[in-house]
Design a protein around this motif. Structure first.
Motif, mmCIF file in Angstrom:
data_model
loop_
_atom_site.group_PDB
_atom_site.id
_atom_site.type_symbol
_atom_site.label_atom_id
_atom_site.label_comp_id
_atom_site.label_asym_id
_atom_site.label_seq_id
_atom_site.Cartn_x
_atom_site.Cartn_y
_atom_site.Cartn_z
ATOM 1 N N LEU A 222 0.808 -1.146 0.323
ATOM 2 C CA LEU A 222 -0.042 0.249 -0.536
ATOM 3 C C LEU A 222 1.370 1.133 0.192
ATOM 4 O O LEU A 222 0.656 2.634 -0.634
ATOM 5 N N LEU A 223 2.091 1.137 0.347
ATOM 6 C CA LEU A 223 3.171 2.306 1.176
ATOM 7 C C LEU A 223 3.648 2.953 -1.045
ATOM 8 O O LEU A 223 4.216 3.541 -1.215
ATOM 9 N N SER A 224 4.045 2.067 -1.317
ATOM 10 C CA SER A 224 3.720 1.620 -3.048
ATOM 11 C C SER A 224 2.827 2.050 -3.471
ATOM 12 O O SER A 224 3.561 2.411 -5.217
ATOM 13 N N ASP A 225 1.983 2.155 -3.385
ATOM 14 C CA ASP A 225 0.299 2.985 -4.100
ATOM 15 C C ASP A 225 0.122 3.876 -3.601
ATOM 16 O O ASP A 225 -1.443 2.907 -2.573
ATOM 17 N N PRO A 226 0.416 4.831 -3.555
ATOM 18 C CA PRO A 226 -0.929 5.899 -3.212
ATOM 19 C C PRO A 226 -1.453 6.606 -3.139
ATOM 20 O O PRO A 226 -3.053 6.673 -2.608
ATOM 21 N N GLY A 227 -2.090 5.952 -4.906
ATOM 22 C CA GLY A 227 -4.099 6.490 -5.546
ATOM 23 C C GLY A 227 -4.407 5.216 -4.008
ATOM 24 O O GLY A 227 -5.886 6.053 -3.977
ATOM 25 N N GLN A 228 -4.319 4.222 -4.389
ATOM 26 C CA GLN A 228 -5.374 3.181 -3.826
ATOM 27 C C GLN A 228 -5.244 2.980 -2.519
ATOM 28 O O GLN A 228 -6.117 2.872 -1.909
ATOM 29 N N SER A 229 -3.760 3.098 -1.710
ATOM 30 C CA SER A 229 -4.403 3.801 -0.310
ATOM 31 C C SER A 229 -5.163 4.865 0.320
ATOM 32 O O SER A 229 -5.587 4.812 1.354
ATOM 33 N N ALA A 230 -5.125 6.028 -0.743
ATOM 34 C CA ALA A 230 -5.971 7.353 -0.532
ATOM 35 C C ALA A 230 -7.411 6.497 -0.690
ATOM 36 O O ALA A 230 -8.427 7.031 0.198
ATOM 37 N N GLU A 231 -7.742 5.815 -1.793
ATOM 38 C CA GLU A 231 -9.221 5.349 -1.497
ATOM 39 C C GLU A 231 -9.473 4.340 -0.850
ATOM 40 O O GLU A 231 -10.340 4.587 -0.248
ATOM 41 N N LEU A 232 -8.940 3.315 0.082
ATOM 42 C CA LEU A 232 -8.396 2.599 1.036
ATOM 43 C C LEU A 232 -9.469 4.223 2.208
ATOM 44 O O LEU A 232 -10.211 3.747 3.340
ATOM 45 N N ARG A 233 -8.280 4.993 2.746
ATOM 46 C CA ARG A 233 -8.561 6.646 3.421
ATOM 47 C C ARG A 233 -10.214 6.623 3.396
ATOM 48 O O ARG A 233 -10.953 6.653 4.276
ATOM 49 N N SER A 234 -10.034 7.063 2.295
ATOM 50 C CA SER A 234 -11.236 7.606 2.457
ATOM 51 C C SER A 234 -13.332 6.696 1.193
ATOM 52 O O SER A 234 -14.033 7.134 1.894
ATOM 53 N N ASP A 235 -13.386 5.369 1.888
ATOM 54 C CA ASP A 235 -14.226 4.476 1.769
ATOM 55 C C ASP A 235 -13.474 3.175 2.433
ATOM 56 O O ASP A 235 -13.387 2.188 1.702
ATOM 57 N N PRO A 236 -14.281 3.101 3.427
ATOM 58 C CA PRO A 236 -13.645 1.908 3.873
ATOM 59 C C PRO A 236 -14.838 0.630 3.410
ATOM 60 O O PRO A 236 -14.053 -0.801 3.701
ATOM 61 N N PRO B 191 -1.856 9.656 7.665
ATOM 62 C CA PRO B 191 -1.976 10.477 6.819
ATOM 63 C C PRO B 191 -0.592 10.002 5.656
ATOM 64 O O PRO B 191 -0.575 10.369 4.399
ATOM 65 N N ASP B 192 0.395 10.961 6.049
ATOM 66 C CA ASP B 192 0.894 11.019 5.487
ATOM 67 C C ASP B 192 2.697 9.613 5.918
ATOM 68 O O ASP B 192 3.430 9.921 6.005
ATOM 69 N N LEU B 193 2.013 8.012 6.615
ATOM 70 C CA LEU B 193 2.967 7.614 6.248
ATOM 71 C C LEU B 193 3.643 7.233 5.359
ATOM 72 O O LEU B 193 3.026 6.835 3.861
ATOM 73 N N ARG B 194 4.872 6.568 5.187
ATOM 74 C CA ARG B 194 6.115 6.544 3.999
ATOM 75 C C ARG B 194 6.923 6.092 4.728
ATOM 76 O O ARG B 194 6.974 5.744 6.203
ATOM 77 N N LEU B 195 7.632 5.538 3.678
ATOM 78 C CA LEU B 195 8.399 4.558 4.347
ATOM 79 C C LEU B 195 10.017 5.559 4.382
ATOM 80 O O LEU B 195 10.126 6.422 3.672
ATOM 81 N N ALA B 196 10.812 4.732 5.780
ATOM 82 C CA ALA B 196 12.147 5.987 5.755
ATOM 83 C C ALA B 196 13.369 5.715 5.366
ATOM 84 O O ALA B 196 14.404 6.196 5.195
ATOM 85 N N VAL B 197 13.216 4.763 4.312
ATOM 86 C CA VAL B 197 14.310 4.059 3.172
ATOM 87 C C VAL B 197 13.727 3.394 1.828
ATOM 88 O O VAL B 197 12.486 3.513 2.116
ATOM 89 N N PRO B 198 14.535 3.808 1.173
ATOM 90 C CA PRO B 198 14.393 3.791 -0.346
ATOM 91 C C PRO B 198 13.696 1.809 0.019
ATOM 92 O O PRO B 198 14.604 0.981 0.211
ATOM 93 N N ALA B 199 12.797 1.757 -0.865
ATOM 94 C CA ALA B 199 12.397 0.136 -0.752
ATOM 95 C C ALA B 199 13.342 -0.857 -1.390
ATOM 96 O O ALA B 199 13.514 -2.136 -0.486
ATOM 97 N N SER B 200 14.119 -0.122 -2.418
ATOM 98 C CA SER B 200 15.513 -1.416 -2.697
ATOM 99 C C SER B 200 16.431 -1.779 -0.969
ATOM 100 O O SER B 200 17.244 -2.638 -1.664
ATOM 101 N N GLU B 201 15.701 -0.979 -0.390
ATOM 102 C CA GLU B 201 16.991 -1.287 1.358
ATOM 103 C C GLU B 201 16.043 -1.376 1.847
ATOM 104 O O GLU B 201 17.121 -2.377 2.837
ATOM 105 N N LEU B 202 15.185 -2.447 1.780
ATOM 106 C CA LEU B 202 14.560 -3.014 2.672
ATOM 107 C C LEU B 202 15.584 -4.474 3.042
ATOM 108 O O LEU B 202 15.612 -4.826 1.841
ATOM 109 N N ARG B 203 15.521 -5.125 3.894
ATOM 110 C CA ARG B 203 15.729 -6.684 3.738
ATOM 111 C C ARG B 203 14.590 -7.728 3.996
ATOM 112 O O ARG B 203 13.872 -6.846 4.626
ATOM 113 N N TRP B 204 14.696 -8.577 2.916
ATOM 114 C CA TRP B 204 13.761 -9.382 3.376
ATOM 115 C C TRP B 204 14.625 -10.897 3.984
ATOM 116 O O TRP B 204 16.024 -11.502 3.837
ATOM 117 N N ARG B 205 13.940 -11.827 4.693
ATOM 118 C CA ARG B 205 14.163 -12.807 4.963
ATOM 119 C C ARG B 205 13.484 -14.127 3.518
ATOM 120 O O ARG B 205 12.607 -14.181 3.686
#
Length: 402
Positions: free
Chosen positions: A255-269, A372-386
């Protein structure tokens, strides 16, 4: 990959470095090459990998594919890490008759109606965790939100002391995706000892919790044996603490990678429930269903699978199958009914499905509504995965809340 590879030829090893770097690309390659592939796991064990949605769905409900290792042949080559009997005698490894008996003992605790009554408590927990994020202005959505949220309900259900919940979750994470194979034994030993101590404590002082009920079913009614008691507690606590937290964090990254659809979810539960189903399809951390063993010779996708062979039904590949989902690599909260396989299908449909859905829904709603201003603190490419051939989950998800 050639699904007709003979036993004399070296088997392809698809779960290699390129796979770990980009599993979706590798699954797309396998799907395009054919519906079923003979391959080797990283430890060299031979398996049959099923990639297409129709075959995976059918396989999940096919009684000729058993989760019980009693059907594994030596020629089949199963070399998976074997848990001690006290952790292995659970719903995921039992024959149908035992599975139904054990499931009946716990199913009432996970009905949709009973879990729904816990929604307010889950919402209160989510808001309390969000308060901490708001106070700091930043945080890790895995450690500071998704993990504690998933542990709250399942921990209360088993009356697990608060101070023991995070260590248990950490041991489970190490067992599933260790940094080194040697860590598995230590993690399993710690989990086993923890459960034995917990059961001993509850035996001495039973309460109004599911574990006390299971102990009574063991001690008073003889409806399960001691290994089944310990193993059932292990399975429910493991699934309840592990799967949901990783689904929540992966869903929020989506959802953080798709602000448009995140905004839709905020406005329409009203979009929240279908969005959760799409997130389960699109971002579920489990790449494979639990391994199956062929009870008899059978055909899958036109390929002969010999009796005793190990079969992997690939959920992630199925969920990105364009023959089942139009534009499968596109996340779309308007997709409509999404009959995904993230929670299973057939006899092994997830016992905690209703709880998982509510927790994901509440977590998503709370974070989007509160920040409403939630955002990544690092670039997505730097996230660590298991990442392993079994699952792919975020190690952490650092965010700014303001």
């Amino acid at each position: 990959m050639d699904s007709g590879t003979t036993a004399q030829q070296p088997l392809p090893r698809p779960f290699d470095a390129p796979f770990l770097a980009d599993p979706l690309r590798e699954y797309a390659r396998l799907r395009a090459a054919g519906p079923v592939h003979q391959a080797a796991l990283p430890d060299g064990a031979p398996v049959w990998v099923v990639t297409r949605e129709s075959d995976v769905r059918a396989g999940l409900a096919d009684e000729r594919l058993s989760v019980s290792r009693t059907h594994a042949s030596k020629a089949g080559g199963y070399r998976g890490f074997e848990l001690p009997p006290a952790l292995d005698a659970n719903l995921l490894n039992s024959v149908p008759a035992d599975h139904q008996r054990l499931r009946r003992l716990v199913s009432k605790a996970f009905t949709a109606r009973r879990v729904e009554r816990s929604r307010e408590d889950i919402e209160a927990t989510a808001d309390r965790l969000a308060d901490g994020l708001a106070q700091n202005g930043k945080g890790d959505l895995v450690a500071d939100f998704a993990g504690p949220l998933s542990l709250r309900f399942i921990g209360d259900m088993f009356a697990v002391p608060e101070q023991d919940r995070k260590p248990f979750s950490a041991w489970v994470g190490t067992m599933i995706a260790p940094d080194h194979p040697s860590q598995i034994v230590d993690a399993v030993e710690r989990i086993h000892r923890f459960l034995l101590d917990l059961i001993s404590t509850k035996r001495a002082s039973p309460g109004r919790d599911l574990l006390s009920d299971l102990i009574a079913a063991r001690d008073s009614d003889d409806r399960l044996n001691e290994d089944e008691l310990v193993s059932l507690a292990f399975l429910i606590l493991m699934a309840g603490s592990e799967n949901t937290q990783h689904m929540v964090s992966a869903g929020m990254l989506t959802l953080l990678s798709d602000p448009g659809q995140s905004a839709e979810l905020r406005s329409d539960p009203a979009l929240l429930a279908p969005a959760v189903e799409e997130l389960l399809r699109y971002a579920h951390p489990n790449q494979m269903a639990i391994r199956r063993f062929a009870v008899t010779d059978l055909q899958i996708g036109g390929t002969r699978i010999p009796r005793g062979a190990t079969v992997l039904l690939c959920l992630t590949s199925a969920h990105r199958d364009p023959d089942r989902y139009p534009e499968p690599d596109r996340f779309d909260i308007h997709r409509g009914p999404t009959p995904h396989l993230a929670l299973g299908h057939g006899m092994h449909y997830c016992l905690g499905a209703a709880l998982a859905r509510i927790q994901i829904e509440v977590a998503t709603d709370t974070l989007l509504r509160r920040f409403p201003d939630l955002r990544l603190a690092v670039p997505a490419s730097e996230l660590r995965w298991r990442t392993s051939w079994r699952s792919r989950s975020l190690v952490e998800l650092p965010v700014f809340t303001t």
